[in-house]
Design a protein around this motif. Structure first.
Motif, PDB file in Angstrom:
ATOM      1  N   THR A 173       0.832  -1.197   0.000  1.00 16.99           N
ATOM      2  CA  THR A 173       0.000   0.000   0.000  1.00 16.99           C
ATOM      3  C   THR A 173       0.869   1.250   0.000  1.00 16.99           C
ATOM      4  N   LEU A 174       0.249   2.399  -0.109  1.00 18.51           N
ATOM      5  CA  LEU A 174       0.971   3.662  -0.177  1.00 18.51           C
ATOM      6  C   LEU A 174       1.216   4.234   1.216  1.00 18.51           C
ATOM      7  N   PRO A 175       2.204   5.134   1.338  1.00 14.61           N
ATOM      8  CA  PRO A 175       2.359   5.863   2.597  1.00 14.61           C
ATOM      9  C   PRO A 175       1.426   7.072   2.620  1.00 14.61           C
ATOM     10  N   LYS A 176       1.133   7.556   3.799  1.00 13.45           N
ATOM     11  CA  LYS A 176       0.378   8.808   3.904  1.00 13.45           C
ATOM     12  C   LYS A 176       1.217   9.924   3.311  1.00 13.45           C
ATOM     13  N   ILE A 177       0.620  10.751   2.488  1.00 10.46           N
ATOM     14  CA  ILE A 177       1.361  11.779   1.761  1.00 10.46           C
ATOM     15  C   ILE A 177       1.945  12.823   2.710  1.00 10.46           C
ATOM     16  N   ASN A 178       3.206  13.195   2.431  1.00 10.50           N
ATOM     17  CA  ASN A 178       3.850  14.299   3.147  1.00 10.50           C
ATOM     18  C   ASN A 178       4.847  14.958   2.209  1.00 10.50           C
ATOM     19  N   SER A 179       5.582  15.925   2.700  1.00 18.18           N
ATOM     20  CA  SER A 179       6.483  16.690   1.836  1.00 18.18           C
ATOM     21  C   SER A 179       7.658  15.872   1.319  1.00 18.18           C
ATOM     22  N   MET A 180       7.956  14.742   1.967  1.00 23.05           N
ATOM     23  CA  MET A 180       9.116  13.939   1.569  1.00 23.05           C
ATOM     24  C   MET A 180       8.773  12.802   0.619  1.00 23.05           C
ATOM     25  N   ASN A 181       7.515  12.400   0.553  1.00 31.41           N
ATOM     26  CA  ASN A 181       7.174  11.214  -0.249  1.00 31.41           C
ATOM     27  C   ASN A 181       6.164  11.510  -1.343  1.00 31.41           C
ATOM     28  N   HIS A 182       6.109  12.771  -1.775  1.00 27.01           N
ATOM     29  CA  HIS A 182       5.073  13.213  -2.722  1.00 27.01           C
ATOM     30  C   HIS A 182       4.953  12.287  -3.930  1.00 27.01           C
ATOM     31  N   ASP A 183       6.097  11.882  -4.502  1.00 27.47           N
ATOM     32  CA  ASP A 183       6.061  11.062  -5.717  1.00 27.47           C
ATOM     33  C   ASP A 183       5.587   9.640  -5.456  1.00 27.47           C
ATOM     34  N   TYR A 184       5.724   9.179  -4.205  1.00 34.85           N
ATOM     35  CA  TYR A 184       5.400   7.778  -3.894  1.00 34.85           C
ATOM     36  C   TYR A 184       4.036   7.609  -3.237  1.00 34.85           C
ATOM     37  N   ALA A 185       3.331   8.725  -2.983  1.00 32.65           N
ATOM     38  CA  ALA A 185       2.077   8.643  -2.240  1.00 32.65           C
ATOM     39  C   ALA A 185       0.862   9.019  -3.073  1.00 32.65           C
ATOM     40  N   ILE A 186       1.064   9.397  -4.315  1.00 33.92           N
ATOM     41  CA  ILE A 186      -0.041   9.772  -5.200  1.00 33.92           C
ATOM     42  C   ILE A 186      -0.312   8.630  -6.179  1.00 33.92           C
ATOM     43  N   PRO A 187      -1.509   8.044  -6.134  1.00 29.94           N
ATOM     44  CA  PRO A 187      -1.795   6.869  -6.966  1.00 29.94           C
ATOM     45  C   PRO A 187      -1.462   7.037  -8.438  1.00 29.94           C
ATOM     46  N   LYS A 188      -1.796   8.175  -9.016  1.00 24.57           N
ATOM     47  CA  LYS A 188      -1.565   8.351 -10.454  1.00 24.57           C
ATOM     48  C   LYS A 188      -0.074   8.405 -10.789  1.00 24.57           C
ATOM     49  N   ASN A 189       0.771   8.765  -9.805  1.00 23.51           N
ATOM     50  CA  ASN A 189       2.218   8.757 -10.031  1.00 23.51           C
ATOM     51  C   ASN A 189       2.815   7.377  -9.877  1.00 23.51           C
ATOM     52  N   VAL A 190       2.119   6.515  -9.147  1.00 24.89           N
ATOM     53  CA  VAL A 190       2.643   5.192  -8.819  1.00 24.89           C
ATOM     54  C   VAL A 190       2.257   4.144  -9.864  1.00 24.89           C
ATOM     55  N   VAL A 191       1.088   4.284 -10.465  1.00 23.13           N
ATOM     56  CA  VAL A 191       0.549   3.222 -11.302  1.00 23.13           C
ATOM     57  C   VAL A 191       1.478   2.856 -12.457  1.00 23.13           C
ATOM     58  N   ASN A 192       2.124   3.849 -13.073  1.00 21.90           N
ATOM     59  CA  ASN A 192       2.984   3.542 -14.213  1.00 21.90           C
ATOM     60  C   ASN A 192       4.232   2.767 -13.835  1.00 21.90           C
ATOM     61  N   SER A 193       4.711   2.939 -12.611  1.00 19.22           N
ATOM     62  CA  SER A 193       5.932   2.249 -12.198  1.00 19.22           C
ATOM     63  C   SER A 193       5.747   0.736 -12.184  1.00 19.22           C
ATOM     64  N   LEU A 194       4.521   0.290 -11.948  1.00 18.41           N
ATOM     65  CA  LEU A 194       4.271  -1.155 -11.880  1.00 18.41           C
ATOM     66  C   LEU A 194       4.342  -1.830 -13.241  1.00 18.41           C
ATOM     67  N   LEU A 195       4.260  -1.052 -14.309  1.00 15.87           N
ATOM     68  CA  LEU A 195       4.329  -1.647 -15.642  1.00 15.87           C
ATOM     69  C   LEU A 195       5.677  -2.323 -15.872  1.00 15.87           C
ATOM     70  N   HIS A 196       6.699  -1.872 -15.137  1.00 13.51           N
ATOM     71  CA  HIS A 196       8.044  -2.387 -15.345  1.00 13.51           C
ATOM     72  C   HIS A 196       8.292  -3.689 -14.595  1.00 13.51           C
ATOM     73  N   VAL A 197       7.310  -4.160 -13.830  1.00 16.09           N
ATOM     74  CA  VAL A 197       7.441  -5.472 -13.186  1.00 16.09           C
ATOM     75  C   VAL A 197       6.215  -6.340 -13.473  1.00 16.09           C
ATOM     76  N   SER A 198       5.411  -5.945 -14.451  1.00 16.28           N
ATOM     77  CA  SER A 198       4.192  -6.706 -14.740  1.00 16.28           C
ATOM     78  C   SER A 198       4.508  -8.120 -15.208  1.00 16.28           C
ATOM     79  N   HIS A 199       5.703  -8.306 -15.815  1.00 20.31           N
ATOM     80  CA  HIS A 199       6.059  -9.646 -16.286  1.00 20.31           C
ATOM     81  C   HIS A 199       6.247 -10.628 -15.141  1.00 20.31           C
ATOM     82  N   LEU A 200       6.445 -10.101 -13.925  1.00 18.67           N
ATOM     83  CA  LEU A 200       6.614 -10.979 -12.768  1.00 18.67           C
ATOM     84  C   LEU A 200       5.291 -11.585 -12.309  1.00 18.67           C
ATOM     85  N   SER A 201       4.206 -10.959 -12.696  1.00 23.65           N
ATOM     86  CA  SER A 201       2.910 -11.413 -12.217  1.00 23.65           C
ATOM     87  C   SER A 201       2.510 -12.744 -12.843  1.00 23.65           C
TER      88      SER A 201
END
Length: 409
Positions: A173-201
């Motif tokens: 799951t995601l962390p609660k958003i704060n000033s240090m984790n902005h890129d990792y706590a917004i769903p729309k920013n995270v969804v594309n990163s998973l495309l690079h490990v989809s072959h593992l599924s």
């Protein structure tokens, strides 16, 4: 005694460079602060796109044996505390002794970025990399039931490894958003990163669906209709619409508080609930571990596509400092295969420079091999790595346009 080459880091880059230099008759010393060679290879275990398995421990054993058989001297459990240049030699200060060499390769790899979450100082909270080492190297379970905070390429790969070890992972799951984790706590920013490990599924639906995500409309719709309970990979729910707001417990981890979030990572009021777990893994990604190159005096540039501040270098793994080379994740976060290929390039660069360009053809071929491996690499930590490499080359060209001497002496 002055060595031909000192290499700091016994990971895939450092060992590959050591083997290359030693095979060409050079006296090579490799230093590493860990008690085992292999670096981040030691914890890796994942399935390749073709169905074969990448076993990092076996790969590190191969490199170690090749290095020893080539005459490489390894100094393990030896931290480096300083680097100085005196004349044409590099002095490397350790807690045991001071070593000298004409050539120095810094292959220190990467470190995990801290991602603070309320309650993260409780016993039982660790980085995903620590859980990986405990499980795959030390053969110790981090706990019986846990949760992973941070959805990215690194945490997705390690989640699979924990599952293979029969460790229960409640969800990613995601962390609660704060000033240090902005890129990792917004769903729309995270969804594309998973495309690079989809072959593992193991799910063919996820594999096929990931190929459609490159289309903006489908990408947008996928997030809009992404189920609140998440989509399972390896029977682990990946929850992009939930975030951990608190890790709680008295003397150790007892559970987490989790809440629903909107598309921008904001907590939805009155959606909190508690989940009992006995360990928590936090993943904030990786950054180049480049402090020793900085101590040596190498210029740096901030390149987000490469993972952070990166020492100035070219494709030959040379830096502007005469006799100083870099290779592996210190040059940008990629993977073990790219790191090993870069190590070979660094080794050939050292040999080539020492023997007056006698191995120019071999060096050029090794550089081409790095490009091929980079393009075929099944796990991409940063989606725009090629742009990052182009930026580094641009900075390299600009640096020497402003400095008349080809190397700093």
């Amino acid at each position: 005694m002055t060595n031909d080459v000192i290499i700091i880091g016994a990971g895939p880059a450092g060992l590959s460079a050591a083997i290359t230099c030693a095979k060409h008759g050079m006296n090579v010393v490799v230093i590493d602060e860990y008690y085992k060679p292999g670096g981040r290879l030691l914890g890796q275990l994942y399935e390749e796109p073709d169905g074969s398995w990448w076993n990092g421990i076996k790969e590190s054993d191969k490199l170690y044996n090749q290095a020893i058989n080539s005459g490489v001297q390894l100094k393990l459990s030896v931290p480096v505390i300083n680097i100085e240049r005196q004349g044409t030699e590099w002095n490397v200060f350790t807690n045991m002794e001071t070593l000298q060499a004409n050539n120095l390769l810094v292959a220190t790899g990467a470190a995990e970025s801290p991602a603070p979450v309320p309650g993260w100082t409780l016993p039982g909270v660790m980085s995903v990399g620590a859980a990986q080492v405990m499980t795959n190297v030390q053969r110790v379970k981090p706990g019986e039931k846990g949760i992973i905070i941070g959805v990215n390429v690194l945490s997705a790969a390690i989640a699979q490894e924990l599952k293979l070890a029969n460790i229960s992972v409640e969800s990613m799951t995601l962390p609660k958003i704060n000033s240090m984790n902005h890129d990792y706590a917004i769903p729309k920013n995270v969804v594309n990163s998973l495309l690079h490990v989809s072959h593992l599924s193991p799910s063919p639906i996820i594999k096929i669906g990931s190929n459609l995500m490159k289309y903006k409309l489908i990408n947008k719709l996928a997030l809009k209709f992404y189920p609140n309970k998440g989509i399972k990979m390896w029977d682990i729910p990946i929850q992009l619409k939930k975030a951990v707001t608190q890790i709680y417990g008295t003397d150790k981890v007892e559970g987490v508080t989790i809440a629903n979030v909107d598309d921008y990572g904001q907590i939805i009021p009155k959606s909190e609930k508690s989940i009992e777990v006995d360990f928590v893994c936090i993943s904030g990604g990786l950054y180049p571990l480049a402090e020793l190159a900085a101590i040596a005096g190498c210029p740096f540039y901030m390149i987000e596509e490469l993972g952070g501040y990166v020492p100035l270098h070219n494709e030959r793994m040379e830096t502007p400092l005469s006799g100083l080379f870099v290779a592996g994740n210190i040059t940008g976060i990629e993977g073990a295969k790219v790191a090993a290929a870069q190590g070979t390039v660094a080794g050939l660069s050292i040999v080539n420079n020492t023997l007056n360009s006698a191995f120019e053809f071999e060096l050029e071929e090794a550089i081409k091999q790095v490009r091929i491996i980079r393009e075929e690499n099944p796990i991409q930590f940063h989606p725009h790595i090629q742009n990052g490499r182009k930026k580094m080359q641009k900075y390299w060209n600009e640096y020497f346009a402003n400095n008349q001497e080809s190397f700093i002496i």
